[in-house]
Design a protein around this motif. Structure first.
Motif, short mmCIF file in Angstrom:
data_model
loop_
_atom_site.label_atom_id
_atom_site.label_comp_id
_atom_site.label_asym_id
_atom_site.label_seq_id
_atom_site.Cartn_x
_atom_site.Cartn_y
_atom_site.Cartn_z
N GLU A 30 0.83 -1.20 0.00
CA GLU A 30 0.00 0.00 0.00
C GLU A 30 0.87 1.26 0.00
O GLU A 30 1.88 1.32 0.70
CB GLU A 30 -0.87 -0.05 1.25
CG GLU A 30 -1.96 0.95 1.31
CD GLU A 30 -2.85 0.70 2.52
OE1 GLU A 30 -4.03 0.43 2.31
OE2 GLU A 30 -2.34 0.78 3.66
N LYS A 31 0.45 2.25 -0.78
CA LYS A 31 1.22 3.49 -0.89
C LYS A 31 0.28 4.70 -0.95
O LYS A 31 -0.80 4.62 -1.51
CB LYS A 31 2.05 3.51 -2.17
CG LYS A 31 3.01 2.37 -2.37
CD LYS A 31 4.35 2.69 -1.81
CE LYS A 31 5.41 1.66 -2.11
NZ LYS A 31 5.13 0.29 -1.79
N ALA A 32 0.77 5.80 -0.43
CA ALA A 32 0.08 7.08 -0.58
C ALA A 32 0.41 7.65 -1.95
O ALA A 32 1.41 7.28 -2.57
CB ALA A 32 0.53 8.05 0.51
N VAL A 33 -0.41 8.56 -2.42
CA VAL A 33 -0.21 9.15 -3.74
C VAL A 33 1.18 9.77 -3.85
O VAL A 33 1.86 9.60 -4.87
CB VAL A 33 -1.30 10.21 -4.05
CG1 VAL A 33 -1.00 10.94 -5.34
CG2 VAL A 33 -2.66 9.56 -4.12
N GLY A 34 1.62 10.46 -2.81
CA GLY A 34 2.94 11.09 -2.86
C GLY A 34 4.06 10.10 -3.09
O GLY A 34 5.01 10.38 -3.84
N ALA A 35 3.98 8.94 -2.48
CA ALA A 35 5.00 7.91 -2.68
C ALA A 35 4.97 7.37 -4.11
O ALA A 35 6.00 7.10 -4.70
CB ALA A 35 4.81 6.78 -1.68
N ILE A 36 3.76 7.25 -4.65
CA ILE A 36 3.63 6.78 -6.03
C ILE A 36 4.21 7.81 -6.99
O ILE A 36 4.94 7.48 -7.92
CB ILE A 36 2.16 6.46 -6.36
CG1 ILE A 36 1.64 5.35 -5.46
CG2 ILE A 36 2.01 6.07 -7.83
CD1 ILE A 36 0.13 5.14 -5.50
N VAL A 37 3.88 9.08 -6.75
CA VAL A 37 4.40 10.17 -7.58
C VAL A 37 5.92 10.11 -7.63
O VAL A 37 6.53 10.20 -8.70
CB VAL A 37 3.91 11.55 -7.05
CG1 VAL A 37 4.69 12.69 -7.68
CG2 VAL A 37 2.43 11.71 -7.31
N GLY A 38 6.55 9.96 -6.47
CA GLY A 38 8.01 9.91 -6.43
C GLY A 38 8.59 8.71 -7.15
O GLY A 38 9.66 8.79 -7.75
N ALA A 39 7.88 7.62 -7.12
CA ALA A 39 8.39 6.39 -7.73
C ALA A 39 8.26 6.36 -9.24
O ALA A 39 9.05 5.71 -9.92
CB ALA A 39 7.68 5.18 -7.12
N VAL A 40 7.26 7.05 -9.78
CA VAL A 40 7.01 6.96 -11.22
C VAL A 40 7.36 8.23 -11.98
O VAL A 40 7.21 8.29 -13.20
CB VAL A 40 5.54 6.56 -11.54
CG1 VAL A 40 5.23 5.18 -11.03
CG2 VAL A 40 4.58 7.59 -11.00
N SER A 41 7.82 9.23 -11.30
CA SER A 41 8.24 10.50 -11.93
C SER A 41 7.16 11.11 -12.81
O SER A 41 7.39 11.46 -13.96
CB SER A 41 9.53 10.28 -12.73
OG SER A 41 10.56 9.84 -11.89
N MET A 42 5.97 11.19 -12.25
CA MET A 42 4.87 11.89 -12.91
C MET A 42 4.31 12.90 -11.93
O MET A 42 4.56 12.79 -10.73
CB MET A 42 3.74 10.90 -13.28
CG MET A 42 4.03 10.04 -14.48
SD MET A 42 2.55 9.13 -15.01
CE MET A 42 2.46 7.87 -13.76
N SER A 43 3.55 13.84 -12.43
CA SER A 43 2.94 14.83 -11.55
C SER A 43 1.82 14.17 -10.74
O SER A 43 1.27 13.14 -11.14
CB SER A 43 2.39 16.00 -12.37
OG SER A 43 1.25 15.58 -13.10
N GLN A 44 1.47 14.81 -9.64
CA GLN A 44 0.40 14.28 -8.79
C GLN A 44 -0.93 14.22 -9.54
O GLN A 44 -1.63 13.21 -9.45
CB GLN A 44 0.30 15.11 -7.50
CG GLN A 44 -0.68 14.55 -6.49
CD GLN A 44 -2.11 15.01 -6.74
OE1 GLN A 44 -2.34 16.14 -7.16
NE2 GLN A 44 -3.06 14.14 -6.50
#
Length: 115
Positions: A30-44
């Motif tokens: 499970e991940k928060a949106v911010g962690a996903i953003v950092g991992a995939v290099s896309m904007s929020q």
């Protein structure tokens, strides 16, 4: 019957490389949106849009924890894809088995000529 050209089914949702990248990130938990953003290099906003599509087809689930939204993979929704791929896997394995049988027959013929 052809699938509709929308993101409303698992196949079309998986057709986008960014959504597959998000699913890869969620494989570890499970991940928060911010962690996903950092991992995939896309904007929020981009990540949120892709998460919405993935949620609509049931590939991710969201839960609220205070103000945060946590997302997790719902792998059971991948079953239609697994079933579809399994047909091709069986066909490939059948062809490989026939090739193996043919090569063994050639080997036997070569051994018979040597004796």
């Amino acid at each position: 019957m052809a699938r509709a050209s929308t993101t409303s089914d698992v196949f079309n949702a998986l057709g986008d490389v960014h959504r597959r990248a998000i699913l890869d990130v969620l494989l570890t938990g499970e991940k928060a949106v911010g962690a996903i953003v950092g991992a995939v290099s896309m904007s929020q906003p981009q990540v949120s849009r892709h998460l919405r599509v993935l949620g609509e087809v049931g590939l991710v689930e969201c839960r609220a924890e205070g103000r945060r939204r946590l997302y997790r993979l719902a792998p059971e929704q991948l079953q239609p894809v697994q079933d579809w791929v399994a047909k091709y896997e069986r066909a490939i394995n059948d062809r490989l088995d026939r090739i193996e049988d043919y090569l063994e027959e050639l080997q036997r013929q070569g051994d018979d000529r040597d004796t």
